[in-house]
Design an enzyme around this catalytic site. Structure first.
Site, PDB file in Angstrom:
ATOM      1  N   LEU A  42       1.077  -1.148  -0.034  1.00 31.35           N
ATOM      2  CA  LEU A  42      -0.049  -0.080  -0.099  1.00 31.35           C
ATOM      3  C   LEU A  42       0.842   1.167  -0.016  1.00 31.35           C
ATOM      4  O   LEU A  42       1.926   1.334   0.677  1.00 31.35           O
ATOM      5  CB  LEU A  42      -0.930   0.097   1.223  1.00 31.35           C
ATOM      6  CG  LEU A  42      -1.923  -0.842   1.253  1.00 31.35           C
ATOM      7  CD1 LEU A  42      -2.646  -0.898   2.464  1.00 31.35           C
ATOM      8  CD2 LEU A  42      -3.164  -0.566   0.226  1.00 31.35           C
ATOM      9  N   ASP A  43       0.578   2.384  -0.806  1.00 33.36           N
ATOM     10  CA  ASP A  43       1.224   3.652  -0.706  1.00 33.36           C
ATOM     11  C   ASP A  43       1.332   4.149   0.620  1.00 33.36           C
ATOM     12  O   ASP A  43       0.332   3.757   1.322  1.00 33.36           O
ATOM     13  CB  ASP A  43       0.628   4.578  -1.745  1.00 33.36           C
ATOM     14  CG  ASP A  43       0.852   4.067  -3.234  1.00 33.36           C
ATOM     15  OD1 ASP A  43       1.917   3.173  -3.550  1.00 33.36           O
ATOM     16  OD2 ASP A  43       0.087   4.487  -3.973  1.00 33.36           O
TER      17      ASP A  43
END
Length: 318
Positions: A42-43
């Site tokens: 996930l960013d």
């Protein structure tokens, strides 16, 4: 600090503002885990479901990378960002007409994205080029040619439309970049473009965010309660059919040999011959993954270590 040989799956609700690797290191420290890895990056600006696999569970984490995912995304229409999200340089493109952008109109336009479509990965992504992620080149002002890829979006639903901010729920297959989808949606709605304001992954495969724990919750627990949060290794593999082996078959598989005779296949396996991977069990003890051969027998593919099985004091084959 001595490391623990602990195995299982933790569903973490990753907080805003840290990388997936940073979240992994915090969990690894809390559990004193000798071996851990996350399944699906996930960013930093994204929150939500981040499965952490520990010990023997790391052998099967790649299964989750191909699982369907659900995201809740807030999109700012009429703007564009150099990164596709709130971290980039923002430029206003158009005034969004609230009369034109009714929920009904948006729902109609969004349907064009449902199904199999082509998407070009964004420069600000972890996709590798010559051993380095694309965002490394993007930060240095370089643009690398990216090949279009086929993605599948199963469903898009509108959660709210407030002025120029559209919040949607997207259920999609692997390899889908939501920031690119946001930009494409902005153009399709006649707004020139759009960028991501917020992004939360609410599910991954069978795992739902309601099952996940935050870092703060884990930090407040003692070791016993923390360990209780771990799911069994085979929870990763719920999509796959299973086969229960007898004592002789279990001996054969654990020795790395192909079964000489067809085992008793359950109905799911018998009716889904296209599925080659199966979960293997002995007396409800998960052994690992097997592969169904063309002769409808089974060969070992990825097994739990004998040490792990013995440490559970449940492998009684003698």
């Amino acid at each position: 600090m001595a490391k623990r040989s602990i195995s299982g799956v933790l569903l973490l609700d990753k907080p805003y503002g840290i990388t997936s690797n940073k979240a992994l290191q915090k969990v690894k420290y809390l559990y004193e885990s000798a071996k851990s890895g996350h399944a699906g990056t996930l960013d930093p600006l994204a929150t939500g479901m981040l499965p952490i696999c520990m010990g023997e569970a790391t052998k099967f984490s790649s299964i989750l990378l191909n699982a369907n995912k659900t995201y809740e995304a807030a999109i700012k229409l009429g703007y564009q960002s150099t990164t596709g999200d709130a971290e980039g340089v923002i430029e206003k493109l158009t005034e969004v007409g609230t009369t034109k952008l009714s929920v009904q109109y948006c729902e109609t336009v969004l349907q064009q994205f449902v199904g199999e479509t082509i998407q070009i990965p964004p420069m600000y992504s972890a996709l590798k080029h010559r051993g380095k992620p694309l965002y490394f080149y993007a930060r240095n002002g370089e643009v690398i040619e990216r090949q279009p890829r086929t993605i599948r979006i199963h469903e898009i639903k509108i959660k709210s439309l407030l002025g120029n901010e559209l919040t949607i729920t997207v259920r999609c297959g692997t390899g889908t970049y939501i920031r690119t989808l946001a930009e494409d949606i902005g153009r399709a709605l006649g707004c020139g473009g759009a960028y991501l304001v917020k992004l939360c992954r609410s599910s991954l495969g069978y795992f739902d965010l309601l099952q996940a724990k935050t870092l703060e919750e884990l930090e407040e627990m003692d070791r016993v309660d923390r360990d209780y949060c771990l799911l069994p290794i085979d929870s990763i593999l719920q999509d796959l059919p299973f086969v229960t082996l007898d004592k002789k078959e279990t001996h054969t598989i654990l020795q790395g040999r192909v079964l000489s005779e067809q085992p008793i296949l359950n109905d799911w396996v018998a009716k889904n011959a296209h599925e080659k991977n199966v979960r293997l069990y002995y007396q409800q003890l998960f052994l690992g993954l097997g592969e169904v051969t063309t002769e409808q027998t089974i060969k070992p593919k990825r097994l739990l270590s004998e040490t792990h099985l013995i440490n559970q004091n449940r492998l009684q084959l003698n």
